[in-house]
Structures are given as C-alpha cells and as structure tokens.
Design a protein around this motif. Structure first.
Motif, short mmCIF file in Angstrom:
data_model
loop_
_atom_site.label_atom_id
_atom_site.label_comp_id
_atom_site.label_asym_id
_atom_site.label_seq_id
_atom_site.Cartn_x
_atom_site.Cartn_y
_atom_site.Cartn_z
N TYR A 1 0.83 -1.22 0.00
CA TYR A 1 0.00 0.00 0.00
C TYR A 1 0.86 1.26 0.00
O TYR A 1 0.58 2.23 0.72
CB TYR A 1 -0.95 0.00 1.19
N ARG B 1 7.07 -12.83 13.64
CA ARG B 1 6.15 -13.31 12.61
C ARG B 1 6.81 -14.36 11.72
O ARG B 1 8.03 -14.43 11.63
CB ARG B 1 5.65 -12.14 11.76
N ASN C 1 -2.39 -16.41 16.78
CA ASN C 1 -3.30 -15.68 15.89
C ASN C 1 -2.97 -14.20 15.85
O ASN C 1 -2.53 -13.62 16.85
CB ASN C 1 -4.75 -15.87 16.35
N ARG C 2 -3.19 -13.59 14.68
CA ARG C 2 -3.10 -12.14 14.57
C ARG C 2 -4.21 -11.63 13.64
O ARG C 2 -5.05 -12.41 13.21
CB ARG C 2 -1.73 -11.68 14.10
N SER C 3 -4.21 -10.36 13.38
CA SER C 3 -5.30 -9.73 12.64
C SER C 3 -5.48 -10.32 11.24
O SER C 3 -4.57 -10.94 10.70
CB SER C 3 -5.05 -8.23 12.52
N TYR C 4 -6.65 -10.10 10.69
CA TYR C 4 -7.00 -10.50 9.31
C TYR C 4 -6.94 -12.01 9.12
O TYR C 4 -6.55 -12.51 8.06
CB TYR C 4 -6.08 -9.80 8.31
N ASN C 5 -7.31 -12.76 10.17
CA ASN C 5 -7.39 -14.22 10.11
C ASN C 5 -6.06 -14.88 9.72
O ASN C 5 -6.05 -15.92 9.06
CB ASN C 5 -8.49 -14.67 9.13
N LYS C 6 -4.97 -14.28 10.14
CA LYS C 6 -3.65 -14.86 9.90
C LYS C 6 -3.08 -15.43 11.19
O LYS C 6 -3.52 -15.08 12.28
CB LYS C 6 -2.70 -13.80 9.32
N SER C 7 -2.12 -16.33 11.03
CA SER C 7 -1.45 -16.91 12.19
C SER C 7 0.05 -16.97 11.93
O SER C 7 0.49 -17.09 10.79
CB SER C 7 -1.96 -18.33 12.47
#
Length: 224
Positions: free
Chosen positions: A28, A76, A144-150
């Motif tokens: 972005y 991450r 787990n973290r935001s936007y359905n990611k792990s």
C-alpha cells in the motif's frame, strides 16, 4: 511490561545494528526493509536476529552499523519457496524502534531479549535429550493475529518444562515467556554437500497451560 499485556505476541529487544538495510517489499505504498540486530546474551555470546521495519519508522533514526537501538514488535512467520521446497522464515516485525539515552540503555541491557506468546500447540511436541543429558522438547506454537492470519513459532522448552510440554496435545492453549535465539546447524543437501544454516526459535523460560481453553479432555475421550 510483558506480563501485563493482553496482546498475544510481543517482542522487546535491545541490541546493536549488525547489517546494512536491504529492501524487502512494498505494501500500500509503504516500503519495508530487512536488517540484522546483534542482541547480547547473559552468557557473553550474542544472537543475530532478523528484523523488518517500515521506512516510516526509520525517519530520523540512525541505523548505522554498531548503533544501539530498542525495538518493540512481533515475531512473525511466513513461507518462502527456497531450493524447491517451502521453508518457514521468521522475522521480527517492528512496531517501534528508537535510540535510547545512555541511562535507559544501561537499564534495558539487563533484559535485552524478551518475548511473550499466547497461542496453541499445532504439532505434536517432540521430546529429546542432548548428548550432555539436557532434556528438550520442540514445540510449534500457532499465534493468531489480525486478518485471520497466524504465525507459526518454533519453540524449545528445557528441563521440567520439557517434560511438561511432552505430554501436551495438538490444540492445547499455552502462554509462554522467553527469548528469541539464533542457532547455527549443518544441513546435508541432496547432492551430498553440507550447508551451514541459521535457525531462529524461542527459548522458553516460563510457560502457563490455559486449562479452561483447550481440547485436551475432548481428545482424551476420543482416544479412550
């Protein structure tokens, strides 16, 4: 600081910039860069850890080699296709980075490497002993973290924590505290050559089993 947080993945490091920054990717319209940080251990050795930092956080921050910085962020993971196979790659994603004053640096270096994770066992733990008789259990944690990611974080528990983790089941909910470490190892390739590689993992100093949020009883009933 770490014990009181309600977040699930927190890293705080103090160390010296150990490499030049290299461009990683753009998202972005925001550029991200990779570099290494040399973090001291209490044993007088060091860990060389990879970090990823936004160009927007580097404004007015001197990241020349040898500069001490304090970092806060998350550990991450992502998959990278390397040598015809998928490899799990770890990096510390930076949320804040700054140059400390001398007094703050002296205090921060007493605990230069801290991580807190709140996640779930996602692979059967592997118990083993070293040639010197130390007990170790390898544990892979999904956080787990935001936007359905792990993020999938390799961790190592020692001693009594190793024996405790050995009995855990996939899906068990745990919280752990420790440090991020780098470890060199030899990888034998298909052509017979041996390649030196570096692994990154969490060395667990304390852990908590979340008894009221797991599938242990359910799995035990199914196996009975």
């Amino acid at each position: 600081m770490i014990d009181k947080t309600v977040e699930t993945n927190i890293v705080r490091l103090v160390g010296k910039v150990a490499s030049e920054r290299t461009f990683s990717h753009e998202m972005y319209g925001e550029g991200f860069y990779n570099l290494d940080i040399e973090v001291p251990r209490l044993s007088d050795s060091v860990d060389i850890l990879p970090i990823t930092v936004s160009e927007r956080l580097m404004v007015d921050v001197d990241l020349s080699i040898g500069q001490y910085v304090i970092i806060e962020g998350q550990l991450r993971s992502y998959n990278r296709y390397i040598d015809n196979s998928n490899r799990l790659v770890l990096t510390i994603f930076i949320k804040e980075i700054y140059i400390p004053e001398e007094e703050e640096l002296e205090e921060a270096l007493r605990k230069p490497n801290e991580i807190y994770l709140d996640g779930y066992i996602c692979k059967k733990p592997i118990y083993r002993t070293t040639p010197f008789g130390r007990e170790i259990t390898d544990v892979l944690i999904a956080v787990n973290r935001s936007y359905n990611k792990s993020d999938y974080i390799p961790s190592i528990a020692w001693g009594r924590n190793a024996r405790f983790c050995e009995k855990m089941l996939v899906g068990d909910h745990i919280k752990l505290w420790g440090r991020i470490q780098s470890r060199e190892y030899q990888k034998k390739l298909s052509n017979g050559e041996v390649e030196k590689r570096t692994a990154f993992e969490v060395s667990v100093s304390k852990l908590e089993y979340v008894e009221n949020d797991n599938n242990r009883l359910e799995l035990c009933e199914e196996e009975a």
